[in-house]
Design a protein around this motif. Structure first.
Motif, PDB file in Angstrom:
ATOM      1  N   THR A   3       0.819  -1.216   0.000  1.00  0.00           N
ATOM      2  CA  THR A   3       0.000   0.000   0.000  1.00  0.00           C
ATOM      3  C   THR A   3       0.850   1.263   0.000  1.00  0.00           C
ATOM      4  O   THR A   3       0.560   2.215  -0.733  1.00  0.00           O
ATOM      5  N   ASN A  80      -4.443  -1.134   4.508  1.00  0.00           N
ATOM      6  CA  ASN A  80      -4.683  -1.190   3.064  1.00  0.00           C
ATOM      7  C   ASN A  80      -5.341   0.076   2.523  1.00  0.00           C
ATOM      8  O   ASN A  80      -5.893   0.063   1.424  1.00  0.00           O
ATOM      9  N   TRP A  81      -5.286   1.143   3.304  1.00  0.00           N
ATOM     10  CA  TRP A  81      -5.919   2.400   2.923  1.00  0.00           C
ATOM     11  C   TRP A  81      -4.885   3.520   2.918  1.00  0.00           C
ATOM     12  O   TRP A  81      -3.937   3.488   3.685  1.00  0.00           O
ATOM     13  N   SER A  83      -4.736   8.083   2.106  1.00  0.00           N
ATOM     14  CA  SER A  83      -5.436   9.289   1.687  1.00  0.00           C
ATOM     15  C   SER A  83      -4.420  10.351   1.300  1.00  0.00           C
ATOM     16  O   SER A  83      -3.277  10.334   1.760  1.00  0.00           O
ATOM     17  N   VAL A 105      -9.511   9.258  -0.787  1.00  0.00           N
ATOM     18  CA  VAL A 105      -9.262   8.055   0.000  1.00  0.00           C
ATOM     19  C   VAL A 105      -9.223   6.859  -0.949  1.00  0.00           C
ATOM     20  O   VAL A 105     -10.134   6.684  -1.769  1.00  0.00           O
ATOM     21  N   TYR A 106      -8.168   6.072  -0.822  1.00  0.00           N
ATOM     22  CA  TYR A 106      -7.937   4.934  -1.703  1.00  0.00           C
ATOM     23  C   TYR A 106      -7.865   3.646  -0.894  1.00  0.00           C
ATOM     24  O   TYR A 106      -7.292   3.619   0.198  1.00  0.00           O
ATOM     25  N   HIS A 107      -8.424   2.575  -1.455  1.00  0.00           N
ATOM     26  CA  HIS A 107      -8.341   1.245  -0.849  1.00  0.00           C
ATOM     27  C   HIS A 107      -7.526   0.362  -1.787  1.00  0.00           C
ATOM     28  O   HIS A 107      -7.792   0.316  -2.991  1.00  0.00           O
ATOM     29  N   HIS A 109      -5.942  -3.488  -2.640  1.00  0.00           N
ATOM     30  CA  HIS A 109      -6.071  -4.934  -2.425  1.00  0.00           C
ATOM     31  C   HIS A 109      -5.195  -5.632  -3.456  1.00  0.00           C
ATOM     32  O   HIS A 109      -5.251  -5.307  -4.646  1.00  0.00           O
ATOM     33  N   VAL A 113      -5.182  -0.434  -6.565  1.00  0.00           N
ATOM     34  CA  VAL A 113      -6.276   0.388  -6.036  1.00  0.00           C
ATOM     35  C   VAL A 113      -7.587  -0.232  -6.508  1.00  0.00           C
ATOM     36  O   VAL A 113      -7.797  -0.422  -7.710  1.00  0.00           O
ATOM     37  N   SER A 115     -10.608   0.996  -4.978  1.00  0.00           N
ATOM     38  CA  SER A 115     -11.594   2.070  -4.898  1.00  0.00           C
ATOM     39  C   SER A 115     -10.906   3.386  -4.561  1.00  0.00           C
ATOM     40  O   SER A 115      -9.871   3.410  -3.891  1.00  0.00           O
ATOM     41  N   GLU A 116     -11.508   4.440  -5.080  1.00  0.00           N
ATOM     42  CA  GLU A 116     -11.118   5.805  -4.732  1.00  0.00           C
ATOM     43  C   GLU A 116     -12.405   6.546  -4.419  1.00  0.00           C
ATOM     44  O   GLU A 116     -13.428   6.320  -5.060  1.00  0.00           O
ATOM     45  N   GLN A 117     -12.342   7.397  -3.401  1.00  0.00           N
ATOM     46  CA  GLN A 117     -13.517   8.186  -3.037  1.00  0.00           C
ATOM     47  C   GLN A 117     -13.065   9.591  -2.706  1.00  0.00           C
ATOM     48  O   GLN A 117     -12.029   9.781  -2.058  1.00  0.00           O
TER      49      GLN A 117
END
Length: 123
Positions: A3, A80-81, A83, A105-107, A109, A113, A115-117
């Motif tokens: 990460t 795993n996150w 920002s 904010v990114y996750h 796995h 990446v 997801s991004e929000q």
């Protein structure tokens, strides 16, 4: 890639303005991109999958008349996150010059990446 490595590479590419390259290199094929709930009309919506995320970026770029500058903070990593804070000094077509800022904010796995929000004030 862990990460922290993903976060550092994303920041490096975003600071160069290479957002689509960051997505091509670092995002999973089925990644999602999530905007603020209730974003105003004309704002980019949510996207699922790389092709939709690329198109979302292209639509945003098509709205820009002039990009005057911007910043990307160093990443803050937790498990795993991660920002980052991003800001833009931009003139959109048919509008006045604006200062925009958001928390992204990114996750991550399996080294990608997923997801991004984005979190920002809506005017």
């Amino acid at each position: 890639m862990n990460t922290e490595a993903v976060a550092k590479r994303l920041v490096e590419l975003c600071r160069k303005g290479e957002f689509e390259q960051a997505q091509r290199e670092l995002f999973a094929p089925d990644a999602v991109s999530i905007e603020m709930p209730g974003a105003p009309a004309g704002a980019m919506g949510n996207a699922k999958g790389l092709e939709a995320i690329y198109e979302k970026g292209r639509q945003f770029n098509a709205m820009v008349e002039t990009m005057h500058g911007g910043t990307v903070s160093d990443p803050l990593v937790a498990g795993n996150w991660f920002s980052v804070s991003m800001s833009m000094d931009v003139t959109f077509k048919g509008r006045s010059r604006e200062q925009m800022s958001e928390i992204c904010v990114y996750h991550v796995h399996d080294g990608k990446v997923v997801s991004e929000q984005f979190f920002y004030d809506m005017g």
